[in-house]
Design a protein around this motif. Structure first.
Motif: not given
Length: 924
Positions: A167-180, A187-198
């Motif tokens: 959503n035009e905002e940079p993703i910092d994988s260091n701040l979210d262990e669920n994202i690699d 881009l890998i999201i290990r367990q999808a959450r509702l907030s990951d929709s976008g």
């Protein structure tokens, strides 16, 4: 040193030069790899100590001395000479070089001791191509599923670095262990959450430019899950067989972001049986007790024959009784003996008086019974209708010639019809009942009219309907149905298929769906035109010398009745009034419905709105009750009621196989842009009023019906509805991408609350010269029924062919009062009632009449009526209001006549007369 001037750049410098004692040159700065951006040259530098000279060699050749820029200095610490050299490398030089490796340059430095060489520095032209080798693709994943978005950036020098945006905002994988984001730009999201929709975007950048990939939409959905079942409800029947139900909701979790709705039924029903209350009853009195010293004896009884059970009432009255046991010979309460005797004498005289009156009543009753039995023995048949010539006794004679065809409606198919039947009548036709003439005598019920000549095998072959459908000559009475008006018929039953074709343009714009008229003792019929809703007031339902203003209307705004769960409003909400009136004889209310009738799949209820605006259940259609009666035909429900009010039909599906019948219609019109053409597809309840509403709305929008509507069987199995446009001519018309198919969720179709479902498609023609449109409209339920509507039309008004459809032509007669409202003449109706209301030893009574007119259930309702036959005929009138199928009634009476003849072993002689040509019209 060799000369580096002129054009001789190929002369090699010596590897070592004799020099004064010292050290070899040491490079303090060596040339670095460099990239040429656009057309800007780059600078290579080299710095060495001690150095007498420094020169660049590029691609194995010495760079001209004039292209070098040198600077010389002294190192303050060591006192040695420090030399720094610069050269420029242009884009043209790099592009002109064609070698096995990249363009490179190297420094060579000299001192008194010898030479030293620097590292090779490569020079490349920097670039970044525009197109990604692989864009990320949108995905729909279930919650807690893994999301992998692939990204291969454009080719470039130097290689581009990748960054992900959400959503035009940079993703910092260091701040979210669920994202690699480290694995090969993916881009890998290990367990999808509702907030990951976008919306996810891959960003590639190097020193030249930045590139953005196509955005990929990720939807994390939640499939619905059932909650726990509720407790079973109480049995809906207070006494006898009923239903219990329990429900669950699709809220554990609720479907989200397009997740699948729960599969299965939200309501379960089972049968139940409630114990009926039993009122208590007294047993017989006990013997009198021994006389007590107080000159009294007692007797008792108990409430045990039977005792009250299941909430039944206790016995009324005393359980103990006492009286004087000495016949007044005992002094009571200190009174003289002669006073007691006088009281007993008065009591005895009263007993004698009442005994005499009782004997007189019994004698009169015995006399009446004897007279009745005597009269019955003298005239066994009384007013029995065993000859259908009596059914024409209410008509004046007239001339006609018909040829009788075989009637498939005869209940006894083994008896072949006589095709040579002929009759001759003379005189004018009159459909009005001869109310001012004497009724025929009982003997006339057995003998044909004197001017009828008949050759038949059964005396019932004269049909009730002959006067309406015979070809006749002469002047009609003013009481007949108007001429020049085609009678309109519906498809209430398979045999009633006479149709009336009415053009779409004949239906006016929507007006108030209400009819009002004043009725008297003769009764009549109210009809809301083109809706299938009607009200029949029976003869005698309104008191004599009274006139009531009665109205019949359909609620046009959204109904206040909100069905629960998967329950469905099957037809219009109908109001008849005024609500404070009640009639002595039931009236017949007809409401159309859209259910495919099957008691294994539907439980259909009749509900009534109270004065407080709440809805209460009147009855279930399959319920046995004496308060009202419901007869469910394939397309309408006929209800016998005694009180006015607002009524509606609710369908409760008890299986996935429950079918709601939808009518599919396609309308089209030109839009404001003359090149565009709009197609509107409607899916509405298969009721006349629902179709009339759509037609009225389309007329306001200038829409035209493009194809005859078709019937779609929509099952209550939670599968959605798909509507698509197919086979559009490719070089004449076009439709926007991804808009040729629309899908409607099951709940939107099933719980539409009478509002027609509407999907619009916009087509564009390439040139104004295109005036013909040919395509297909496919309407289907996923894993269910499908209908194809073939569209072949001109988009120009003056060239378009008008599509005809079927409708009831009842707009000219919204109200009919008196005999004109009924198909059966009143005098014939009276004879039928007189025959069948009285029980007959040979089994010919109103129950047989009900059976022959296809009324087989809840006969206890008719048993409570003062004239069961009259109510049965009212129900027949309501079912046949559009066809007046008197043949079916005549055949039913004929079958009863044959059955009666077999029982009584009476064979009527065949009357031989000369043959006449006897013809009938309209299939009679």
């Amino acid at each position: 040193f060799p000369s580096l001037s002129g054009n001789d750049n190929s002369e090699a410098l010596p590897e070592s030069i004799p020099s004064a004692p010292g050290t070899l040159p040491h490079f303090m700065e060596e040339p670095d790899d460099a990239y040429i951006i656009k057309s800007n040259p780059i600078v290579l530098r080299c710095k060495a100590m001690p150095a007498m000279q420094i020169f660049f060699k590029c691609n194995g050749e010495w760079v001209h001395q004039n292209e070098h820029v040198s600077e010389e200095s002294m190192d303050e610490t060591t006192g040695l000479k420090v030399r720094e050299v610069f050269i420029n490398v242009t884009r043209q030089q790099v592009e002109d070089f064609h070698g096995p490796e990249d363009y490179w340059c190297q420094c060579v430095a000299w001192s008194h001791l010898g030479t030293s060489k620097s590292r090779k520095a490569s020079v490349r032209i920097a670039y970044l191509r525009k197109n990604f080798e692989q864009d990320p693709q949108g995905k729909e994943v279930p919650i807690e599923g893994m999301i992998v978005l692939h990204c291969r950036p454009p080719e470039g020098v130097p290689a581009a670095e990748v960054e992900w945006l959400k959503n035009e905002e940079p993703i910092d994988s260091n701040l979210d262990e669920n994202i690699d984001t480290r694995a090969d730009h993916n881009l890998i999201i290990r367990q999808a959450r509702l907030s990951d929709s976008g919306n996810y975007t891959c960003m590639a950048a190097n020193i030249v430019a930045k590139r953005r990939s196509m955005s990929a939409t990720v939807v994390v959905y939640v499939n619905g899950g059932w909650s726990s079942w509720t407790e079973w409800s109480n049995c809906n029947a207070r006494c006898g067989r009923g239903w219990q139900k329990r429900s669950r909701t699709c809220t554990n979790p609720a479907p989200l972001n397009g997740g699948a709705f729960c599969e299965g039924m939200s309501v379960q029903k089972i049968t139940c049986t409630s114990l009926c209350p039993v009122d208590g009853n007294w047993e017989v009195w006990s013997e009198w007790s021994v006389c007590s010293p107080e000159c009294e004896h007692l007797r008792v009884r108990e409430c045990i024959a039977p005792p009250p059970r299941n909430g039944g009432k206790y016995c009324e009255g005393l359980s103990q009784e006492s009286e004087n046991c000495t016949e007044g010979l005992c002094i009571q309460d200190k009174k003289p003996l002669h006073e007691i005797k006088s009281q007993n004498i008065e009591t005895a005289s009263d007993i004698a008086l009442y005994s005499g009156l009782g004997a007189a009543v019994i004698a009169v009753a015995v006399l009446v019974v004897g007279v009745t039995l005597y009269r019955r023995s003298q005239s066994e048949y009384g007013v029995d209708v065993i000859d259908s010539s009596a059914l024409t006794g209410g008509f004046q004679t007239f001339n006609f010639k018909t040829v009788r065809q075989g009637n498939s409606l005869l209940l006894n198919s083994s008896m072949q019809p006589d095709l040579t039947v002929s009759r001759t009548y003379s005189g004018p036709i009159c459909l009005q009942d001869p109310m001012d003439k004497e009724l025929m005598t009982e003997s006339s019920l057995f003998n044909p009219l004197s001017d009828i000549k008949v050759k038949v095998q059964s005396s019932f072959m004269v049909s009730l309907g002959v006067t309406e459908r015979a070809e006749y000559h002469g002047k009609a009475h003013s009481g007949t149905f108007p001429h020049g008006n085609s009678r309109a018929f519906g498809t209430i039953q398979a045999r009633n298929k006479a149709t009336y074709i009415q053009n779409l343009s004949s239906i006016s714009t929507r007006s108030e769906l209400k009819t009002t008229a004043i009725f008297g003792h003769l009764g009549g019929r109210l009809v809301v035109p083109n809706t299938g809703v009607s009200l029949l007031i029976s003869h005698g339902a309104i008191p004599e010398e009274s006139s009531w203003e009665i109205s019949l209307s359909i609620t046009q705004k959204e109904s206040s009745l909100q069905p629960e769960g998967t329950d469905v409003l099957l037809g219009p909400e109908v109001t008849c009034g005024p609500s404070d009136l009640s009639v002595s004889t039931p009236f017949a209310l007809t409401i159309p419905h859209c259910a495919e009738v099957n008691s294994e799949y539907w439980n259909i209820h009749l509900k009534k709105r109270t004065q407080q605006g709440k809805w209460e259940e009147v009855m279930s259609v399959e319920e046995e009750t004496t308060s009202c009666y419901c007869l469910l035909d394939p397309y309408a429900c006929h209800i016998l009621l005694n009180s006015f009010g607002t009524y509606a039909l609710i369908g409760e599906p008890i299986s996935d196989c429950a079918v709601r019948q939808l009518k599919v219609a396609v309308f089209g019109c030109l839009s404001c842009n003359s090149l565009d053409y709009n197609l509107r597809v409607y899916c509405m309840d298969n009721t006349p009023c629902a179709f009339q509403e759509v037609v009225s709305d389309e007329r306001l929008q200038g829409g035209q019906l493009l194809e005859e509507p078709k019937l779609l069987h929509f099952k209550g199995n939670t599968f959605s509805l798909q509507i698509s446009v197919l086979d559009i001519p490719p070089f004449l018309w076009r439709i926007k991408p991804f808009t040729a198919c629309q899908e409607v969720p099951f709940s939107r179709v099933w719980c539409s609350s009478q509002k027609p479902l509407h999907c619009a498609f916009s087509l564009e023609r390439y040139t104004p010269a295109t005036t013909q449109l040919s395509c297909k409209i496919c309407v289907r339920q996923v894993k269910g029924h499908e209908q194809i509507l073939q569209i072949q039309t001109s988009i120009l008004e003056n060239e378009r062919e008008t599509i005809a459809f079927f409708a009831h032509d009842d707009s000219n007669f919204p109200a009919q009062m008196g005999p004109k409202a009924f198909k059966i003449p009143y005098s014939i109706r009276q004879r039928i009632c007189a025959t069948f209301d009285t029980p007959n030893a040979k089994g010919k009574d109103w129950q047989m009449l009900a059976q022959k007119t296809c009324i087989n259930r809840n006969l206890s309702y008719f048993a409570t009526q003062s004239s069961p036959s009259a109510v049965i005929l009212d129900l027949w009138e309501a079912r046949h209001q559009h066809d007046g199928d008197l043949d079916s009634l005549a055949c039913a009476l004929e079958e009863i006549g044959r059955t009666h003849s077999k029982i009584s072993d009476i064979t009527e002689p065949e009357i031989e007369e000369p043959d006449f040509n006897y013809s009938r019209q309209n299939g009679l």
